[in-house]
Write a protein that holds these residues in place. Structure first.
Motif, PDB file in Angstrom:
ATOM      1  N   THR A 183      28.317 -15.402 -18.889  1.00  0.00           N
ATOM      2  CA  THR A 183      29.506 -14.554 -18.730  1.00  0.00           C
ATOM      3  C   THR A 183      29.230 -13.436 -17.734  1.00  0.00           C
ATOM      4  OG1 THR A 183      28.829 -13.135 -20.576  1.00  0.00           O
ATOM      5  CG2 THR A 183      30.236 -15.026 -21.090  1.00  0.00           C
ATOM      6  N   GLN A 184      28.102 -13.521 -17.068  1.00  0.00           N
ATOM      7  CA  GLN A 184      27.635 -12.422 -16.233  1.00  0.00           C
ATOM      8  C   GLN A 184      28.430 -12.288 -14.933  1.00  0.00           C
ATOM      9  OE1 GLN A 184      23.450 -12.770 -15.157  1.00  0.00           O
ATOM     10  NE2 GLN A 184      23.094 -10.771 -16.060  1.00  0.00           N
ATOM     11  N   PHE A 185      28.748 -13.406 -14.313  1.00  0.00           N
ATOM     12  CA  PHE A 185      29.460 -13.399 -13.039  1.00  0.00           C
ATOM     13  C   PHE A 185      30.756 -14.194 -13.152  1.00  0.00           C
ATOM     14  CE2 PHE A 185      24.833 -13.570 -11.888  1.00  0.00           C
ATOM     15  CZ  PHE A 185      24.709 -12.204 -11.701  1.00  0.00           C
ATOM     16  N   ARG A 186      31.796 -13.681 -12.544  1.00  0.00           N
ATOM     17  CA  ARG A 186      33.110 -14.326 -12.601  1.00  0.00           C
ATOM     18  C   ARG A 186      33.722 -14.390 -11.209  1.00  0.00           C
ATOM     19  NH1 ARG A 186      35.426 -13.370 -18.243  1.00  0.00           N
ATOM     20  NH2 ARG A 186      33.666 -12.560 -19.416  1.00  0.00           N
ATOM     21  N   PRO A 231      32.723 -18.041 -30.521  1.00  0.00           N
ATOM     22  CA  PRO A 231      32.110 -19.083 -29.686  1.00  0.00           C
ATOM     23  C   PRO A 231      33.074 -20.159 -29.213  1.00  0.00           C
ATOM     24  CG  PRO A 231      31.352 -19.245 -31.961  1.00  0.00           C
ATOM     25  CD  PRO A 231      32.070 -17.946 -31.842  1.00  0.00           C
ATOM     26  N   THR A 232      34.006 -20.565 -30.055  1.00  0.00           N
ATOM     27  CA  THR A 232      34.964 -21.588 -29.617  1.00  0.00           C
ATOM     28  C   THR A 232      35.757 -21.105 -28.415  1.00  0.00           C
ATOM     29  OG1 THR A 232      35.163 -22.531 -31.848  1.00  0.00           O
ATOM     30  CG2 THR A 232      36.969 -22.955 -30.311  1.00  0.00           C
ATOM     31  N   GLU A 233      36.171 -19.859 -28.460  1.00  0.00           N
ATOM     32  CA  GLU A 233      36.965 -19.300 -27.360  1.00  0.00           C
ATOM     33  C   GLU A 233      36.156 -19.210 -26.076  1.00  0.00           C
ATOM     34  OE1 GLU A 233      38.966 -14.969 -26.264  1.00  0.00           O
ATOM     35  OE2 GLU A 233      38.861 -15.599 -28.370  1.00  0.00           O
ATOM     36  N   ILE A 234      34.908 -18.728 -26.151  1.00  0.00           N
ATOM     37  CA  ILE A 234      34.130 -18.528 -24.931  1.00  0.00           C
ATOM     38  C   ILE A 234      33.653 -19.858 -24.354  1.00  0.00           C
ATOM     39  CG2 ILE A 234      31.822 -18.216 -25.950  1.00  0.00           C
ATOM     40  CD1 ILE A 234      33.377 -16.067 -23.157  1.00  0.00           C
ATOM     41  N   ILE A 235      33.345 -20.836 -25.213  1.00  0.00           N
ATOM     42  CA  ILE A 235      32.929 -22.147 -24.718  1.00  0.00           C
ATOM     43  C   ILE A 235      34.114 -22.862 -24.074  1.00  0.00           C
ATOM     44  CG2 ILE A 235      32.056 -24.424 -25.376  1.00  0.00           C
ATOM     45  CD1 ILE A 235      30.517 -22.958 -27.660  1.00  0.00           C
ATOM     46  N   THR A 236      35.284 -22.751 -24.689  1.00  0.00           N
ATOM     47  CA  THR A 236      36.493 -23.336 -24.097  1.00  0.00           C
ATOM     48  C   THR A 236      36.790 -22.695 -22.755  1.00  0.00           C
ATOM     49  OG1 THR A 236      37.406 -23.803 -26.297  1.00  0.00           O
ATOM     50  CG2 THR A 236      38.952 -23.768 -24.450  1.00  0.00           C
ATOM     51  N   LYS A 237      36.601 -21.372 -22.668  1.00  0.00           N
ATOM     52  CA  LYS A 237      36.783 -20.661 -21.405  1.00  0.00           C
ATOM     53  C   LYS A 237      35.828 -21.210 -20.346  1.00  0.00           C
ATOM     54  CE  LYS A 237      37.910 -17.196 -18.599  1.00  0.00           C
ATOM     55  NZ  LYS A 237      39.238 -17.093 -17.941  1.00  0.00           N
ATOM     56  N   SER A 241      36.845 -23.053 -16.947  1.00  0.00           N
ATOM     57  CA  SER A 241      36.366 -22.495 -15.677  1.00  0.00           C
ATOM     58  C   SER A 241      35.704 -23.561 -14.826  1.00  0.00           C
ATOM     59  CB  SER A 241      35.382 -21.352 -15.948  1.00  0.00           C
ATOM     60  OG  SER A 241      36.030 -20.252 -16.550  1.00  0.00           O
ATOM     61  N   LEU A 242      34.991 -24.485 -15.469  1.00  0.00           N
ATOM     62  CA  LEU A 242      34.383 -25.589 -14.722  1.00  0.00           C
ATOM     63  C   LEU A 242      35.439 -26.421 -14.017  1.00  0.00           C
ATOM     64  CD1 LEU A 242      31.569 -27.053 -17.034  1.00  0.00           C
ATOM     65  CD2 LEU A 242      31.271 -25.803 -14.897  1.00  0.00           C
ATOM     66  N   LYS A 243      36.520 -26.720 -14.730  1.00  0.00           N
ATOM     67  CA  LYS A 243      37.604 -27.513 -14.131  1.00  0.00           C
ATOM     68  C   LYS A 243      38.225 -26.757 -12.956  1.00  0.00           C
ATOM     69  CE  LYS A 243      38.699 -29.695 -18.565  1.00  0.00           C
ATOM     70  NZ  LYS A 243      39.677 -29.792 -19.679  1.00  0.00           N
ATOM     71  N   TRP A 244      38.442 -25.447 -13.151  1.00  0.00           N
ATOM     72  CA  TRP A 244      39.026 -24.631 -12.084  1.00  0.00           C
ATOM     73  C   TRP A 244      38.108 -24.612 -10.875  1.00  0.00           C
ATOM     74  CZ3 TRP A 244      37.112 -20.322  -9.603  1.00  0.00           C
ATOM     75  CH2 TRP A 244      38.012 -19.641  -8.781  1.00  0.00           C
ATOM     76  N   LEU A 245      36.823 -24.385 -11.124  1.00  0.00           N
ATOM     77  CA  LEU A 245      35.874 -24.273 -10.019  1.00  0.00           C
ATOM     78  C   LEU A 245      35.730 -25.603  -9.289  1.00  0.00           C
ATOM     79  CD1 LEU A 245      33.919 -22.487  -8.493  1.00  0.00           C
ATOM     80  CD2 LEU A 245      32.147 -23.072 -10.176  1.00  0.00           C
ATOM     81  N   ARG A 246      35.725 -26.694 -10.020  1.00  0.00           N
ATOM     82  CA  ARG A 246      35.611 -27.984  -9.357  1.00  0.00           C
ATOM     83  C   ARG A 246      36.821 -28.230  -8.449  1.00  0.00           C
ATOM     84  NH1 ARG A 246      34.067 -34.052 -11.612  1.00  0.00           N
ATOM     85  NH2 ARG A 246      34.338 -35.059  -9.584  1.00  0.00           N
TER      86      ARG A 246
END
Length: 304
Positions: A183-186, A231-237, A241-246
């Motif tokens: 969660t360090q860099f966004r 944890p469910t919320e942050i893992i889902t995030k 984010s992976l989908k967005w970044l890809r």
């Protein structure tokens, strides 16, 4: 490194987060110390902060010879560079690693050289990486799937996306997740994955997040950075984010940009936690982006 103490935060009864204040600043890396039913130090940090970590644990009232396990999630320098010093202090401890990590504990020179090459002036600031002594190597355990913790379940989970040798530790409903996410860099509020080259594996990284999500955790504790009671919320995030970044990477690659150019374009939207030095943030974030971009390119080539 003297004059600054590690910061200790009690997470729950018997569980503490230790920030060793790498680069004399909070927020770079979190280690975790469990005091019951066994005393476990999850990751030891780099060598330059080893004395701080030792003082922190002693401040909590524990001697080195009372530590049962040193759990090395993976052998990247900021997570394990201090293992020789910490293992000498924790003289009775078992040292838990993945099978693929053992050779690096015997000879960490390649791992250390790669880090210093990547991080420029920050490389020397992290300290050296001494190999484990022969006597300490006799205490290394690399074949466990569970830690023997009496009434508590200590499950060792392979999480090979960030690095092929990474293992995490589940204690009941809590996961010490090392670098399964960050969660360090966004970028534009999207989480940037911990995808430093060359070991990043994009499909396995996604699998690691899916595995963590399926555990139905109560708490997630990660290295970069901190503790999450959602944890469910942050893992889902992280998965979103992976989908967005890809999608962003695919679009920029289709425009004909090279990997380095794609990374620079995306970095224009970079945000990081305030305590992290901007220069370090830029280096680490760009490395993560390059690793991710290369991972996407590899997946695309395999589909052709």
């Amino acid at each position: 490194m003297v004059g600054l103490d590690a910061k200790i935060e009690e997470i729950s009864d018997g569980v503490y987060m230790i920030d060793p204040c790498l680069f004399d600043s909070m927020g770079y890396i979190a280690l975790y110390f469990v005091t019951q039913p066994k005393r476990i130090l999850f990751d030891v940090g780099p060598s330059v902060t080893a004395e701080r970590v030792i003082r922190a644990i002693e401040t909590l009232g524990y001697r080195g010879d009372q530590i049962d396990y040193l759990f090395v999630s993976h052998v990247h320098v900021e997570h394990s560079g201090g293992i020789s010093k910490i293992a000498s202090w924790a003289s009775n401890s078992k040292i838990v690693v993945s099978p693929a990590s053992v050779r690096h504990l015997q000879d960490p020179s390649k791992m250390y050289q790669a880090y210093t090459n990547y991080y420029g002036r920050f490389g020397p600031l992290i300290g050296d990486y001494q190999p484990l002594s022969q006597s300490s190597m006799l205490r290394v355990i690399s074949t466990l799937t569970e830690l023997p913790l009496g009434d508590r379940r200590g499950r060792i989970i392979q999480c090979a996306g960030h690095a092929h040798h990474q293992v995490c530790l589940q204690l009941d409903g809590s996961l010490f997740g090392a670098d399964i996410l960050s969660t360090q860099f966004r970028i534009n509020d999207q989480l940037l994955p911990t995808s430093t080259p060359p070991s990043f594996n994009y499909p396995k990284y996604t699998e690691d997040l899916d595995t963590a999500l399926a555990l139905n955790l109560d708490r997630l504790m990660i290295s970069h950075y901190g503790v999450f009671d959602n944890p469910t919320e942050i893992i889902t995030k992280a998965l979103d984010s992976l989908k967005w970044l890809r999608h962003q990477v695919e679009s920029l690659l289709k425009e004909g940009l090279l990997a380095d150019e794609v990374a620079d374009t995306l970095l224009k939207g970079l945000n990081c936690i305030p305590s992290v030095d901007n220069e370090y943030a830029y280096i680490k974030a760009k490395l993560s982006l390059i690793g991710f971009i290369n991972g996407v390119i590899k997946v695309r080539s395999e589909k052709v």
